[in-house]
Design a protein around this motif. Structure first.
Motif, PDB file in Angstrom:
ATOM      1  N   PRO A 103       0.834  -1.209   0.000  1.00  0.00           N
ATOM      2  CA  PRO A 103       0.000   0.000   0.000  1.00  0.00           C
ATOM      3  C   PRO A 103       0.866   1.256   0.000  1.00  0.00           C
ATOM      4  O   PRO A 103       1.970   1.264   0.552  1.00  0.00           O
ATOM      5  CB  PRO A 103      -0.801  -0.099   1.300  1.00  0.00           C
ATOM      6  CG  PRO A 103      -0.377  -1.348   1.983  1.00  0.00           C
ATOM      7  CD  PRO A 103       0.686  -2.013   1.180  1.00  0.00           C
ATOM      8  N   GLU A 104       0.369   2.307  -0.639  1.00  0.00           N
ATOM      9  CA  GLU A 104       1.078   3.588  -0.654  1.00  0.00           C
ATOM     10  C   GLU A 104       1.127   4.165   0.757  1.00  0.00           C
ATOM     11  O   GLU A 104       0.249   3.902   1.579  1.00  0.00           O
ATOM     12  CB  GLU A 104       0.389   4.587  -1.594  1.00  0.00           C
ATOM     13  CG  GLU A 104       0.619   4.305  -3.058  1.00  0.00           C
ATOM     14  CD  GLU A 104       2.052   4.577  -3.525  1.00  0.00           C
ATOM     15  OE1 GLU A 104       2.835   5.242  -2.829  1.00  0.00           O
ATOM     16  OE2 GLU A 104       2.385   4.109  -4.634  1.00  0.00           O
ATOM     17  N   THR A 105       2.161   4.944   1.015  1.00  0.00           N
ATOM     18  CA  THR A 105       2.309   5.610   2.311  1.00  0.00           C
ATOM     19  C   THR A 105       2.197   7.110   2.103  1.00  0.00           C
ATOM     20  O   THR A 105       2.353   7.611   0.995  1.00  0.00           O
ATOM     21  CB  THR A 105       3.683   5.289   2.934  1.00  0.00           C
ATOM     22  OG1 THR A 105       4.715   5.753   2.054  1.00  0.00           O
ATOM     23  CG2 THR A 105       3.850   3.803   3.178  1.00  0.00           C
ATOM     24  N   LYS A 106       1.917   7.816   3.172  1.00  0.00           N
ATOM     25  CA  LYS A 106       1.923   9.281   3.149  1.00  0.00           C
ATOM     26  C   LYS A 106       2.862   9.732   4.246  1.00  0.00           C
ATOM     27  O   LYS A 106       2.629   9.384   5.399  1.00  0.00           O
ATOM     28  CB  LYS A 106       0.523   9.836   3.387  1.00  0.00           C
ATOM     29  CG  LYS A 106      -0.322   9.743   2.151  1.00  0.00           C
ATOM     30  CD  LYS A 106      -1.375  10.813   2.173  1.00  0.00           C
ATOM     31  CE  LYS A 106      -2.134  10.740   0.873  1.00  0.00           C
ATOM     32  NZ  LYS A 106      -2.529  11.947   0.338  1.00  0.00           N
ATOM     33  N   PRO A 107       3.883  10.479   3.920  1.00  0.00           N
ATOM     34  CA  PRO A 107       4.336  10.783   2.571  1.00  0.00           C
ATOM     35  C   PRO A 107       4.832   9.528   1.862  1.00  0.00           C
ATOM     36  O   PRO A 107       4.998   8.471   2.463  1.00  0.00           O
ATOM     37  CB  PRO A 107       5.444  11.806   2.782  1.00  0.00           C
ATOM     38  CG  PRO A 107       5.911  11.617   4.181  1.00  0.00           C
ATOM     39  CD  PRO A 107       4.750  11.066   4.946  1.00  0.00           C
ATOM     40  N   ALA A 108       5.088   9.672   0.585  1.00  0.00           N
ATOM     41  CA  ALA A 108       5.451   8.539  -0.268  1.00  0.00           C
ATOM     42  C   ALA A 108       6.755   7.887   0.178  1.00  0.00           C
ATOM     43  O   ALA A 108       7.652   8.532   0.708  1.00  0.00           O
ATOM     44  CB  ALA A 108       5.585   9.008  -1.713  1.00  0.00           C
ATOM     45  N   SER A 109       6.836   6.593  -0.069  1.00  0.00           N
ATOM     46  CA  SER A 109       8.075   5.844   0.145  1.00  0.00           C
ATOM     47  C   SER A 109       8.662   5.502  -1.215  1.00  0.00           C
ATOM     48  O   SER A 109       7.938   5.307  -2.189  1.00  0.00           O
ATOM     49  CB  SER A 109       7.804   4.558   0.924  1.00  0.00           C
ATOM     50  OG  SER A 109       7.419   4.846   2.242  1.00  0.00           O
ATOM     51  N   ILE A 136      14.839   1.998  -3.147  1.00  0.00           N
ATOM     52  CA  ILE A 136      16.172   2.308  -3.658  1.00  0.00           C
ATOM     53  C   ILE A 136      17.161   1.286  -3.098  1.00  0.00           C
ATOM     54  O   ILE A 136      17.316   1.175  -1.882  1.00  0.00           O
ATOM     55  CB  ILE A 136      16.606   3.735  -3.241  1.00  0.00           C
ATOM     56  CG1 ILE A 136      15.609   4.767  -3.758  1.00  0.00           C
ATOM     57  CG2 ILE A 136      18.017   4.039  -3.705  1.00  0.00           C
ATOM     58  CD1 ILE A 136      15.768   6.146  -3.155  1.00  0.00           C
ATOM     59  N   ASN A 137      17.803   0.543  -3.989  1.00  0.00           N
ATOM     60  CA  ASN A 137      18.827  -0.435  -3.590  1.00  0.00           C
ATOM     61  C   ASN A 137      18.337  -1.391  -2.507  1.00  0.00           C
ATOM     62  O   ASN A 137      19.032  -1.654  -1.529  1.00  0.00           O
ATOM     63  CB  ASN A 137      20.098   0.281  -3.126  1.00  0.00           C
ATOM     64  CG  ASN A 137      20.701   1.138  -4.215  1.00  0.00           C
ATOM     65  OD1 ASN A 137      20.593   0.824  -5.398  1.00  0.00           O
ATOM     66  ND2 ASN A 137      21.321   2.235  -3.829  1.00  0.00           N
ATOM     67  N   GLY A 138      17.109  -1.885  -2.664  1.00  0.00           N
ATOM     68  CA  GLY A 138      16.559  -2.839  -1.713  1.00  0.00           C
ATOM     69  C   GLY A 138      16.034  -2.235  -0.430  1.00  0.00           C
ATOM     70  O   GLY A 138      15.587  -2.950   0.460  1.00  0.00           O
ATOM     71  N   GLU A 139      16.095  -0.922  -0.307  1.00  0.00           N
ATOM     72  CA  GLU A 139      15.602  -0.237   0.886  1.00  0.00           C
ATOM     73  C   GLU A 139      14.317   0.518   0.569  1.00  0.00           C
ATOM     74  O   GLU A 139      14.158   1.053  -0.531  1.00  0.00           O
ATOM     75  CB  GLU A 139      16.610   0.795   1.410  1.00  0.00           C
ATOM     76  CG  GLU A 139      17.806   0.236   2.102  1.00  0.00           C
ATOM     77  CD  GLU A 139      18.656   1.352   2.713  1.00  0.00           C
ATOM     78  OE1 GLU A 139      19.195   1.116   3.795  1.00  0.00           O
ATOM     79  OE2 GLU A 139      18.764   2.434   2.115  1.00  0.00           O
ATOM     80  N   ILE A 140      13.444   0.562   1.551  1.00  0.00           N
ATOM     81  CA  ILE A 140      12.254   1.402   1.462  1.00  0.00           C
ATOM     82  C   ILE A 140      12.568   2.661   2.254  1.00  0.00           C
ATOM     83  O   ILE A 140      12.860   2.597   3.454  1.00  0.00           O
ATOM     84  CB  ILE A 140      11.021   0.691   2.041  1.00  0.00           C
ATOM     85  CG1 ILE A 140      10.722  -0.573   1.244  1.00  0.00           C
ATOM     86  CG2 ILE A 140       9.824   1.636   2.042  1.00  0.00           C
ATOM     87  CD1 ILE A 140       9.624  -1.442   1.849  1.00  0.00           C
ATOM     88  N   ILE A 141      12.539   3.796   1.574  1.00  0.00           N
ATOM     89  CA  ILE A 141      12.891   5.071   2.197  1.00  0.00           C
ATOM     90  C   ILE A 141      11.702   6.004   2.078  1.00  0.00           C
ATOM     91  O   ILE A 141      11.259   6.325   0.972  1.00  0.00           O
ATOM     92  CB  ILE A 141      14.140   5.700   1.528  1.00  0.00           C
ATOM     93  CG1 ILE A 141      15.322   4.738   1.636  1.00  0.00           C
ATOM     94  CG2 ILE A 141      14.452   7.061   2.142  1.00  0.00           C
ATOM     95  CD1 ILE A 141      16.527   5.131   0.829  1.00  0.00           C
ATOM     96  N   GLN A 142      11.191   6.427   3.221  1.00  0.00           N
ATOM     97  CA  GLN A 142      10.045   7.341   3.211  1.00  0.00           C
ATOM     98  C   GLN A 142      10.538   8.777   3.067  1.00  0.00           C
ATOM     99  O   GLN A 142      11.441   9.217   3.762  1.00  0.00           O
ATOM    100  CB  GLN A 142       9.212   7.190   4.478  1.00  0.00           C
ATOM    101  CG  GLN A 142       7.910   7.951   4.403  1.00  0.00           C
ATOM    102  CD  GLN A 142       6.955   7.597   5.530  1.00  0.00           C
ATOM    103  OE1 GLN A 142       7.362   7.137   6.582  1.00  0.00           O
ATOM    104  NE2 GLN A 142       5.675   7.835   5.301  1.00  0.00           N
ATOM    105  N   LYS A 143       9.927   9.481   2.114  1.00  0.00           N
ATOM    106  CA  LYS A 143      10.280  10.880   1.900  1.00  0.00           C
ATOM    107  C   LYS A 143       9.712  11.721   3.049  1.00  0.00           C
ATOM    108  O   LYS A 143       8.721  11.331   3.668  1.00  0.00           O
ATOM    109  CB  LYS A 143       9.696  11.380   0.570  1.00  0.00           C
ATOM    110  CG  LYS A 143      10.355  10.734  -0.650  1.00  0.00           C
ATOM    111  CD  LYS A 143       9.853  11.311  -1.934  1.00  0.00           C
ATOM    112  CE  LYS A 143      10.475  12.661  -2.175  1.00  0.00           C
ATOM    113  NZ  LYS A 143      10.295  13.187  -3.516  1.00  0.00           N
ATOM    114  N   PRO A 144      10.301  12.879   3.344  1.00  0.00           N
ATOM    115  CA  PRO A 144       9.733  13.741   4.380  1.00  0.00           C
ATOM    116  C   PRO A 144       8.434  14.386   3.899  1.00  0.00           C
ATOM    117  O   PRO A 144       8.206  14.531   2.699  1.00  0.00           O
ATOM    118  CB  PRO A 144      10.813  14.803   4.613  1.00  0.00           C
ATOM    119  CG  PRO A 144      11.670  14.762   3.409  1.00  0.00           C
ATOM    120  CD  PRO A 144      11.547  13.410   2.794  1.00  0.00           C
ATOM    121  N   MET A 145       7.598  14.742   4.856  1.00  0.00           N
ATOM    122  CA  MET A 145       6.344  15.422   4.531  1.00  0.00           C
ATOM    123  C   MET A 145       6.672  16.809   3.999  1.00  0.00           C
ATOM    124  O   MET A 145       7.429  17.555   4.607  1.00  0.00           O
ATOM    125  CB  MET A 145       5.471  15.548   5.781  1.00  0.00           C
ATOM    126  CG  MET A 145       4.140  16.227   5.519  1.00  0.00           C
ATOM    127  SD  MET A 145       3.090  15.342   4.359  1.00  0.00           S
ATOM    128  CE  MET A 145       2.399  14.095   5.413  1.00  0.00           C
TER     129      MET A 145
END
Length: 188
Positions: free
Chosen positions: A18-24, A27-36
């Protein structure tokens, strides 16, 4: 930016989450959540999209999408602004933009947030350039500069009255100071 490592998670599996807020981003096998996004970020993002689309959409030259997930190669990223040439937008049978963009943008624009790592953001821009993107901007509101990336060239640090490079087909004609003047919303 928070990172979660999922050793066996593939790009395909990530795209089913599922999508996250803010978006994730993946990248290179990692899930990185962007800042709001905050006020300055949101203002610059909207004005950039509006200015690009005012020049490019009616003539069907290109279109600037805010916060559009772009999945290609081994990454799934969400640039602050993803610009696609009109001929590369994968319209569906009804002539509408699809939900999934499984290709690299022609121009990627990132607006640096104070809590973001500039190197991770630059890494995404460079990855885009390695995969066919023609232009990247890293906008830094804190020092009022824009770092411009083009394939096979040294990045250019632009400030003040420096003119910004845009896609050849999009006659944007902006300076760095014009971009940052959009932050001022009240007259003095």
């Amino acid at each position: 930016m928070s990172a979660t490592t999922s050793p066996n998670l593939t790009l395909e599996a990530f795209l089913k989450l599922p999508e996250t807020k803010p978006a994730s981003e993946y990248i290179n096998g990692e899930i990185i959540q962007k800042p709001m996004p905050k006020g300055k970020h949101s203002r610059l993002q909207l004005k950039l999209c509006n200015n690009i689309n005012n020049v490019a959409e009616n003539q069907r030259i290109g279109y600037a999408f805010p916060e559009l997930r772009c999945s290609f190669g081994t990454r799934s990223i969400v640039p602050d602004v993803a610009v696609f040439k009109w001929s590369r937008i994968p319209f569906d049978a009804d002539g509408e933009a699809p939900n999934d963009f499984l290709l690299c943008p022609d121009w990627t624009i990132e607006i640096l947030s104070p809590e973001q790592s500039s190197n991770k953001v630059i890494g995404n821009i460079l990855y885009c350039l390695q995969n066919g993107c023609q232009l990247g901007w890293l906008i830094d509101p804190s020092d009022r500069s824009i770092l411009v990336f083009a394939p096979n060239q040294q990045p250019q640090l632009l400030q003040g009255s420096d003119r910004l490079l845009s896609l050849q087909e999009i006659d944007l004609n902006l300076s760095v100071e014009q971009v940052f003047s959009w932050l001022k919303m009240q007259s003095m």
